[in-house]
Design a protein around this motif. Structure first.
Motif, PDB file in Angstrom:
ATOM      1  N   ALA A  96       5.393   6.098  64.227  1.00 30.72           N
ATOM      2  CA  ALA A  96       6.545   6.593  64.165  1.00 30.72           C
ATOM      3  C   ALA A  96       7.636   5.500  63.391  1.00 30.72           C
ATOM      4  CB  ALA A  96       7.274   7.031  65.586  1.00 30.72           C
ATOM      5  N   ALA A  97       7.358   4.443  63.915  1.00 33.69           N
ATOM      6  CA  ALA A  97       8.246   3.349  63.360  1.00 33.69           C
ATOM      7  C   ALA A  97       8.013   3.034  61.854  1.00 33.69           C
ATOM      8  CB  ALA A  97       8.046   2.031  63.851  1.00 33.69           C
ATOM      9  N   VAL A  98       6.804   2.958  61.605  1.00 33.08           N
ATOM     10  CA  VAL A  98       6.403   3.112  60.172  1.00 33.08           C
ATOM     11  C   VAL A  98       6.981   4.104  59.509  1.00 33.08           C
ATOM     12  CG1 VAL A  98       4.592   2.807  58.380  1.00 33.08           C
ATOM     13  CG2 VAL A  98       4.412   1.513  60.535  1.00 33.08           C
ATOM     14  N   ALA A  99       6.872   5.454  59.789  1.00 36.76           N
ATOM     15  CA  ALA A  99       7.401   6.526  59.210  1.00 36.76           C
ATOM     16  C   ALA A  99       8.722   6.592  58.992  1.00 36.76           C
ATOM     17  CB  ALA A  99       6.946   7.886  59.745  1.00 36.76           C
ATOM     18  N   VAL A 100       9.559   6.145  60.147  1.00 39.74           N
ATOM     19  CA  VAL A 100      11.137   5.961  59.738  1.00 39.74           C
ATOM     20  C   VAL A 100      11.489   5.182  58.616  1.00 39.74           C
ATOM     21  CG1 VAL A 100      13.100   5.168  61.060  1.00 39.74           C
ATOM     22  CG2 VAL A 100      11.534   6.810  62.098  1.00 39.74           C
ATOM     23  N   LEU A 101      10.706   3.715  58.624  1.00 40.51           N
ATOM     24  CA  LEU A 101      11.114   2.946  57.797  1.00 40.51           C
ATOM     25  C   LEU A 101      10.704   3.474  56.287  1.00 40.51           C
ATOM     26  CD1 LEU A 101       9.902  -0.533  59.403  1.00 40.51           C
ATOM     27  CD2 LEU A 101      12.200   0.436  59.228  1.00 40.51           C
ATOM     28  N   ALA A 102       9.582   4.140  56.183  1.00 44.81           N
ATOM     29  CA  ALA A 102       9.418   4.650  54.647  1.00 44.81           C
ATOM     30  C   ALA A 102      10.296   5.583  54.460  1.00 44.81           C
ATOM     31  CB  ALA A 102       7.928   5.398  55.004  1.00 44.81           C
ATOM     32  N   ALA A 103      10.711   6.564  55.577  1.00 45.94           N
ATOM     33  CA  ALA A 103      11.855   7.496  54.997  1.00 45.94           C
ATOM     34  C   ALA A 103      13.055   6.899  54.552  1.00 45.94           C
ATOM     35  CB  ALA A 103      12.085   8.346  56.025  1.00 45.94           C
ATOM     36  N   LEU A 104      13.484   5.776  55.266  1.00 42.34           N
ATOM     37  CA  LEU A 104      14.569   4.981  54.950  1.00 42.34           C
ATOM     38  C   LEU A 104      14.577   4.530  53.543  1.00 42.34           C
ATOM     39  CD1 LEU A 104      15.229   3.089  58.272  1.00 42.34           C
ATOM     40  CD2 LEU A 104      16.828   4.695  57.352  1.00 42.34           C
ATOM     41  N   GLN A 105      13.329   3.793  53.298  1.00 45.54           N
ATOM     42  CA  GLN A 105      13.213   3.526  51.657  1.00 45.54           C
ATOM     43  C   GLN A 105      13.226   4.664  50.954  1.00 45.54           C
ATOM     44  OE1 GLN A 105      13.043   0.741  50.410  1.00 45.54           O
ATOM     45  NE2 GLN A 105      12.529   1.277  48.481  1.00 45.54           N
ATOM     46  N   ARG A 106      12.896   5.738  51.115  1.00 46.03           N
ATOM     47  CA  ARG A 106      12.840   6.883  50.130  1.00 46.03           C
ATOM     48  C   ARG A 106      14.515   7.307  50.178  1.00 46.03           C
ATOM     49  NH1 ARG A 106      11.351   9.766  46.101  1.00 46.03           N
ATOM     50  NH2 ARG A 106      12.115  11.726  46.276  1.00 46.03           N
ATOM     51  N   ARG A 107      15.076   7.049  51.307  1.00 43.16           N
ATOM     52  CA  ARG A 107      16.564   7.763  51.255  1.00 43.16           C
ATOM     53  C   ARG A 107      17.256   6.521  50.145  1.00 43.16           C
ATOM     54  NH1 ARG A 107      20.068   7.445  56.660  1.00 43.16           N
ATOM     55  NH2 ARG A 107      20.471   5.241  55.791  1.00 43.16           N
TER      56      ARG A 107
END
Length: 413
Positions: free
Chosen positions: A193-204
């Protein structure tokens, strides 16, 4: 004495609204908090996160009495601020909605659709805060025939195949499926989940918009079968329980000693030759049955039995000292008291202590991430229930003391 100011973490400035409880979600938010994010943990008034009641053991106060803080809760909630909100109250729903408008990330592990009744689901919040990264953690995910079912770590270890390859074979004493000794599926889901959140932040950063992250315990457990899943998909054979042995490497397991057991993890033929030298059987490294790993796997039973006959003749510490001198990977099977007394564990600082409202200090396990420029900071102990209500409502929403007192009078917070 005031604690020295800590440098900003890698995620400083990131606001995380954490509506999750138990372990998978809180494990994710603790990791984000350790890295510098401002994590607000929203809890039920009066009871809070389920794990607050999961004791004993409880944190001991300085006078020796037990506090209301369970060791389980303490393990996953460092560096967070606790805010109690009654989600059954429309005013409480409005309050959380306002908090979500100022958040970068929202974590939740309610049942599928459970927050829709409060207007706090992704479909309701995304139009109000298009930059919001909304992470949902459930047992089976947002789709599929099992989506509505509740899911727990133990169940997923069984359904996801982990227990079918954990434990001794049925024909041996103590044979049968076993779960791992910690809620490993929950922990792994928190990490994913933490990896996914950080990936979504980078996409943002690129798109300017957030997104919905859908994580399922079952998905994570299946993904984490790693080489065992690949062995089945490629080889077509269903892996079986092998105790502490490895399906593809020999010798790579525990062996008996004169006073217990030790672990040997020989990863290549050169290490095997060194291992044979320590055992006094250098000839095995030249024996066509054992010279290469595929041959050792083929003749596993005979080799493992022969090794065991030799290893049981000396004490664990003696074997480990001899093998370490020969660069053979090995080690003891430590109990937790020995783990935290280990010189390497102490040198790496894997036990930390933080001041707590209920005691002068609470012992915790350190975060294993080491960053040279923005290190993990231990800013605060796991919070007591509702410890930061006024602080959060002031910092995030700018509420005045009178407004906060009114919310308390209405039992919203």
């Amino acid at each position: 004495m005031e604690r020295p100011a800590l440098p900003p973490g890698a995620l400083a400035g990131l606001r995380v609204l954490d509506l999750s409880r138990v372990l998978a979600g809180p494990w994710c938010s603790q990791l984000l908090a350790d890295l510098g994010a401002d994590v607000v943990k929203v809890e039920r008034p009066g009871s809070g996160d389920d794990t607050r009641a999961w004791g004993p053991p409880w944190l001991q106060r300085d006078d020796g009495s037990a506090s209301a803080e369970s060791a389980y809760f303490l393990s996953a909630n460092r560096n967070k601020r606790s805010l109690t909100v009654d989600l059954s109250n429309p005013e409480g729903q409005r309050l959380v909605r306002e908090l979500a408008l100022g958040a970068d990330v929202l974590l939740e592990n309610f049942k599928v659709g459970g927050l829709a009744q409060y207007g706090l689901d992704y479909a309701s919040l995304a139009p109000l805060n298009p930059r919001l990264i909304y992470c949902s953690i459930t047992g089976f995910g947002q789709t599929g025939p099992y989506a509505e079912r509740p899911g727990y770590d133990f169940l997923m270890q069984g359904m996801g195949g982990l227990m079918s390859i954990t434990g001794r074979p049925d024909g041996e004493a103590g044979g049968g499926p076993l779960k791992v000794g910690v809620a490993l599926t929950d922990v792994m889901t928190g990490l994913y989940a933490a990896v996914a959140v950080l990936a979504a932040l980078q996409r943002r950063h690129v798109s300017g918009t957030g997104q919905h992250v859908d994580l399922a315990l079952l998905d994570v457990q299946v993904a984490a079968l790693a080489n065992q899943a690949s062995n089945f998909l490629v080889g077509g054979r269903v892996p079986q329980r092998m105790g502490n042995a490895h399906p593809s490497i020999v010798p790579y397991q525990d062996f008996p000693t004169a006073d217990g057991h030790m672990i040997v993890t020989v990863g290549n033929d050169s290490q095997f030759a060194s291992f044979c030298g320590v055992l006094g059987r250098a000839d095995w490294a030249r024996d066509e049955r054992y010279a290469t790993n595929p041959q050792r796997v083929r003749h596993r039973d005979a080799l493992v039995a022969a090794i065991g006959e030799i290893t049981r003749t000396r004490r664990t510490d003696d074997w480990i000292a001899a093998m370490e001198a020969a660069n053979v990977p090995c080690g003891p099977i430590n109990t937790l008291d020995r783990v935290f007394d280990n010189e390497q564990v102490r040198a790496r600082g894997l036990r930390v202590e933080l001041p707590h409202q209920e005691a002068s200090a609470v012992p915790l396990v350190a975060n294993p991430i080491r960053l040279s420029e923005s290190p993990v900071a231990y800013r605060s102990a796991p919070p007591t229930l509702g410890q930061h209500c006024e602080e959060v409502l002031r910092d995030w929403l700018g509420l005045e003391p009178e407004a906060i007192a009114a919310l308390r009078a209405q039992r919203v917070v």
